[in-house]
Motif scaffolding. Structure first.
Motif, PDB file in Angstrom:
ATOM      1  N   GLY A  82       0.827  -1.531   0.058  1.00  0.00           N
ATOM      2  CA  GLY A  82      -0.169  -0.215  -0.055  1.00  0.00           C
ATOM      3  C   GLY A  82       1.105   1.068   0.202  1.00  0.00           C
ATOM      4  O   GLY A  82       0.570   1.966  -0.509  1.00  0.00           O
ATOM      5  N   LEU A  83       2.240   1.287   0.630  1.00  0.00           N
ATOM      6  CA  LEU A  83       3.660   2.024   0.126  1.00  0.00           C
ATOM      7  C   LEU A  83       3.950   2.214  -0.630  1.00  0.00           C
ATOM      8  O   LEU A  83       3.715   3.288  -1.781  1.00  0.00           O
ATOM      9  N   PHE A  84       4.636   1.609  -1.438  1.00  0.00           N
ATOM     10  CA  PHE A  84       5.086   1.248  -2.966  1.00  0.00           C
ATOM     11  C   PHE A  84       4.901   0.965  -3.762  1.00  0.00           C
ATOM     12  O   PHE A  84       5.748   0.925  -4.857  1.00  0.00           O
ATOM     13  N   ALA A  85       3.888   0.687  -3.957  1.00  0.00           N
ATOM     14  CA  ALA A  85       3.746  -0.555  -5.508  1.00  0.00           C
ATOM     15  C   ALA A  85       2.889   0.913  -6.314  1.00  0.00           C
ATOM     16  O   ALA A  85       3.157   2.299  -6.434  1.00  0.00           O
ATOM     17  N   ASP A  86       3.233   0.351  -7.454  1.00  0.00           N
ATOM     18  CA  ASP A  86       3.839   1.456  -9.001  1.00  0.00           C
ATOM     19  C   ASP A  86       3.217   0.676 -10.081  1.00  0.00           C
ATOM     20  O   ASP A  86       3.620   0.029 -10.422  1.00  0.00           O
ATOM     21  N   GLY A  87       1.744   1.441  -9.859  1.00  0.00           N
ATOM     22  CA  GLY A  87       0.813   0.870 -11.358  1.00  0.00           C
ATOM     23  C   GLY A  87       1.000   1.141 -12.813  1.00  0.00           C
ATOM     24  O   GLY A  87       1.243   0.377 -13.516  1.00  0.00           O
ATOM     25  N   GLY A  88       2.228   1.871 -12.910  1.00  0.00           N
ATOM     26  CA  GLY A  88       3.326   2.385 -13.802  1.00  0.00           C
ATOM     27  C   GLY A  88       4.143   0.993 -14.201  1.00  0.00           C
ATOM     28  O   GLY A  88       4.924   1.469 -15.247  1.00  0.00           O
ATOM     29  N   LEU A  89       4.283  -0.010 -13.517  1.00  0.00           N
ATOM     30  CA  LEU A  89       5.409  -0.694 -14.033  1.00  0.00           C
ATOM     31  C   LEU A  89       4.863  -1.536 -14.907  1.00  0.00           C
ATOM     32  O   LEU A  89       3.575  -1.813 -14.448  1.00  0.00           O
ATOM     33  N   PRO A  90       5.534  -2.065 -16.146  1.00  0.00           N
ATOM     34  CA  PRO A  90       5.268  -2.578 -16.777  1.00  0.00           C
ATOM     35  C   PRO A  90       5.137  -4.559 -16.812  1.00  0.00           C
ATOM     36  O   PRO A  90       5.095  -5.374 -15.301  1.00  0.00           O
ATOM     37  N   GLY A  91       3.848  -4.509 -17.002  1.00  0.00           N
ATOM     38  CA  GLY A  91       3.341  -6.368 -16.645  1.00  0.00           C
ATOM     39  C   GLY A  91       2.146  -6.519 -15.696  1.00  0.00           C
ATOM     40  O   GLY A  91       2.164  -7.925 -15.648  1.00  0.00           O
ATOM     41  N   ILE A  92       1.954  -5.319 -15.263  1.00  0.00           N
ATOM     42  CA  ILE A  92       0.970  -5.830 -13.768  1.00  0.00           C
ATOM     43  C   ILE A  92      -0.328  -4.739 -14.269  1.00  0.00           C
ATOM     44  O   ILE A  92       0.077  -3.327 -14.695  1.00  0.00           O
ATOM     45  N   TYR A 137       3.499   6.676  -4.093  1.00  0.00           N
ATOM     46  CA  TYR A 137       3.896   7.073  -5.433  1.00  0.00           C
ATOM     47  C   TYR A 137       1.999   7.819  -6.045  1.00  0.00           C
ATOM     48  O   TYR A 137       2.133   7.846  -7.087  1.00  0.00           O
ATOM     49  N   GLY A 138       1.897   8.547  -5.577  1.00  0.00           N
ATOM     50  CA  GLY A 138       0.185   9.520  -5.339  1.00  0.00           C
ATOM     51  C   GLY A 138      -1.096   8.738  -5.382  1.00  0.00           C
ATOM     52  O   GLY A 138      -1.649   9.453  -5.681  1.00  0.00           O
ATOM     53  N   GLY A 139      -1.045   7.674  -5.381  1.00  0.00           N
ATOM     54  CA  GLY A 139      -2.270   6.321  -4.865  1.00  0.00           C
ATOM     55  C   GLY A 139      -3.339   6.763  -4.389  1.00  0.00           C
ATOM     56  O   GLY A 139      -4.237   6.014  -3.627  1.00  0.00           O
ATOM     57  N   GLY A 140      -2.964   7.535  -2.749  1.00  0.00           N
ATOM     58  CA  GLY A 140      -3.452   7.945  -1.756  1.00  0.00           C
ATOM     59  C   GLY A 140      -4.498   6.436  -1.099  1.00  0.00           C
ATOM     60  O   GLY A 140      -3.004   6.067  -0.592  1.00  0.00           O
ATOM     61  N   PHE A 141      -4.959   6.735  -1.037  1.00  0.00           N
ATOM     62  CA  PHE A 141      -5.670   5.786   0.540  1.00  0.00           C
ATOM     63  C   PHE A 141      -6.523   4.004  -0.331  1.00  0.00           C
ATOM     64  O   PHE A 141      -6.810   3.465   0.330  1.00  0.00           O
ATOM     65  N   LYS A 142      -6.334   4.413  -1.390  1.00  0.00           N
ATOM     66  CA  LYS A 142      -6.839   2.955  -2.288  1.00  0.00           C
ATOM     67  C   LYS A 142      -6.703   1.655  -1.783  1.00  0.00           C
ATOM     68  O   LYS A 142      -7.197   0.646  -2.127  1.00  0.00           O
ATOM     69  N   LEU A 143      -5.358   1.435  -1.812  1.00  0.00           N
ATOM     70  CA  LEU A 143      -4.817   0.354  -1.261  1.00  0.00           C
ATOM     71  C   LEU A 143      -4.681   0.183   0.165  1.00  0.00           C
ATOM     72  O   LEU A 143      -4.960  -0.619   1.090  1.00  0.00           O
TER      73      LEU A 143
END
Length: 151
Positions: free
Chosen positions: A127-137, A145-151
């Motif tokens: 929830g802190l470090f995930a990056d949705g811009g990484l390829p393949g996921i 990474y700017g995702g707020g509290f969604k995760l």
């Protein structure tokens, strides 16, 4: 160590299409996390013994804690973030084991700290470090990474 590496890479379900990118990222993040965990374990054991000796149990549980901590996040974080996830995972696991000893709870191999302590940190790390811009996921961005509290 090799079991954790195989488990994390194998959890990408193959190496066809873009899956090889995910499997490769899982391998590097897992290795980087164990380096972070090993460094913290060395510092921790030297701190606990006032620089006298390195206690093998601390080293083993620190590295195992880093492996447990990176497992939920290995496909969805940057390779450089994995070092910090593993380092914190080792510290949480070792600290939890120290606390368990203080409470006189019987855990001769330190499994509670490694799995409950480091595992909980690993879940939070996604929830802190995930990056949705990484390829393949496909994942939401973590808080850092700017995702707020969604995760």
């Amino acid at each position: 160590g090799g079991g954790g590496l195989g488990f994390n890479c194998g959890s990408s379900f193959g190496v066809t299409d873009d899956k090889w990118v995910v499997a490769s990222r899982c391998a590097v993040t897992t290795i980087n996390a164990t380096v972070g965990g090993g460094v913290v374990a060395i510092v921790y054991t030297l701190w606990r013994t006032k620089g006298k000796i390195v206690i093998p149990e601390h080293m083993i549980n620190g590295i195992l804690g880093s492996l447990v901590a990176i497992t939920p996040a290995c496909a969805s974080v940057h390779t450089y973030d994995a070092f910090y996830i593993g380092a914190i995972g080792a510290l949480v696991g070792l600290g939890t084991n120290t606390f368990i000893c203080y409470l006189h709870i019987d855990d001769p191999v330190g499994a509670i700290g490694v799995h409950a302590g480091s595992g909980t940190w690993g879940l939070l790390a996604v929830g802190l470090f995930a990056d949705g811009g990484l390829p393949g996921i496909e994942v939401f961005n973590g808080l850092f990474y700017g995702g707020g509290f969604k995760l």
